[in-house]
Design a protein around this motif. Structure first.
Motif, PDB file in Angstrom:
ATOM      1  N   MET A 175       0.393  -0.893   0.098  1.00  0.00           N
ATOM      2  CA  MET A 175       0.176   0.303   0.109  1.00  0.00           C
ATOM      3  C   MET A 175       1.087   1.450  -0.247  1.00  0.00           C
ATOM      4  SD  MET A 175      -3.265  -1.262   2.659  1.00  0.00           S
ATOM      5  CE  MET A 175      -3.150   0.544   3.083  1.00  0.00           C
ATOM      6  N   LEU A 182       1.060   3.669  -2.887  1.00  0.00           N
ATOM      7  CA  LEU A 182       0.342   5.422  -2.796  1.00  0.00           C
ATOM      8  C   LEU A 182       1.943   6.354  -3.148  1.00  0.00           C
ATOM      9  CD1 LEU A 182      -1.233   5.159   1.202  1.00  0.00           C
ATOM     10  CD2 LEU A 182      -2.245   5.395  -1.385  1.00  0.00           C
ATOM     11  N   LEU A 236      -6.359   6.497  -1.462  1.00  0.00           N
ATOM     12  CA  LEU A 236      -5.686   6.275  -0.309  1.00  0.00           C
ATOM     13  C   LEU A 236      -7.164   5.249  -0.377  1.00  0.00           C
ATOM     14  CD1 LEU A 236      -4.462   5.147   2.410  1.00  0.00           C
ATOM     15  CD2 LEU A 236      -5.867   7.406   3.358  1.00  0.00           C
TER      16      LEU A 236
END
Length: 315
Positions: free
Chosen positions: A12, A16, A291
């Motif tokens: 993640m 991002l 997100l």
């Protein structure tokens, strides 16, 4: 499970980071910035004044320096200031997030409550008249653009009720919010419900042909127990995937619907910020949407193991 969560969280963060670089670079390679737009719209030609504004906004610095300044501010909780309103970015974005979130949540509830039961009924009653009606309805939902359906709703409201159900004031109560968001949520959720409906139907048909379903029927299990306890429970995993994807999509995909119904949400605000090259607004909004997408994907993966005991993530 612990090692899996660590890997997913690391992925993640990497995702991002990649998104932040892509967002930042793409915004700056698009021709023109806010100084160009302001001067063109006002008919000004003073290059010294324009250069002063560019320097004040830091747009004359190298892209790498601008990126590091933005990322450093994010880690410190400083999202910067809007170029257009000169207000803190968080003050511009924060009031709009709940509006879009409520609209997206209502649309998701509508699509799930309508799509899943109709998909189950269509699979159980395969090739019946009711099945054909539901399939035509689902094809209609996939074919009709949400903004066009929204315009039809507005015209019907004017024709039959003499009123336009658009956002003109802040709702005073929960009931007012429900009335205000229900029509645009239905316009958006109709397409999502059609997608959920078709996927539920195909997944249920595949499950209902399995041997354990025939075994359950031969043991005298009721139709409801076979269809819901044995069938839907095992067919729901692909449906959860598409519901998760739709949830992430709705947060940033309500641009036209918010415009049609005059809703001051995130998606509509994002388009205005792009038009004015308001970099701090666009960067932070797109990062917020990214997100939400990665978090929803993580939640969907964790739901797999909760709903299906056969799925276990190795440490």
């Amino acid at each position: 499970m612990g090692a899996y969560l660590v890997r997913r969280l690391a992925l993640m963060v990497l995702t991002l980071f990649g998104m932040s670089v892509v967002i930042f670079v793409l915004l700056r390679i698009v021709p023109g910035n806010i100084a160009d737009i302001l001067f063109d719209s006002a008919g000004m030609v003073d290059p010294a004044e324009k250069a002063r504004i560019v320097a004040e906004l830091g747009l004359d610095q190298p892209i790498a320096a601008q990126y590091l300044k933005w990322i450093g501010g994010l880690f410190q909780g400083d999202l910067g200031y809007s170029y257009l309103s000169e207000k803190p970015t968080i003050e511009e974005i924060a009031p709009r997030i709940p509006i879009t979130a409520k609209l997206a949540l209502l649309a998701l509830i509508f699509s799930t409550v309508i799509g899943v039961p109709l998909g189950v009924i269509s699979a159980v009653r395969q090739n019946s008249g009711l099945d054909y009606v539901i399939r035509v309805l689902s094809l209609s939902g996939l074919s009709l653009p949400s903004f066009w359906l929204g315009l039809l709703i507005l015209m019907a409201a004017v024709r039959y009720f003499g009123d336009i159900p658009i956002y003109t004031r802040t709702p005073a109560s929960l009931w007012d919010e429900l009335l205000l968001y229900s029509l645009p949520a239905a316009a958006v959720g109709f397409r999502s419900s059609a997608l959920v409906m078709r996927l539920t139907r195909s997944s249920m048909l595949e499950v209902l042909r399995q041997d354990y379903i025939r075994t359950a029927r031969s043991k005298g299990a009721s139709a409801a127990a076979v269809n819901f306890n044995h069938g839907l429970r095992n067919a729901v995993l692909p449906v959860i995937t598409i519901i998760g994807i739709e949830a992430a999509f709705l947060l940033g995909g309500l641009i036209v619907t918010e415009t049609v119904f005059n809703i001051p949400g995130v998606a509509r605000f994002l388009v205005e910020a792009i038009r004015w090259r308001d970099y701090p607004i666009v960067q932070n909004l797109v990062m917020f949407i990214a997100l939400v997408v990665v978090v929803v994907n993580l939640i969907v993966d964790l739901l797999y193991s909760a709903l299906d005991p056969r799925i276990r993530y190795a440490d």
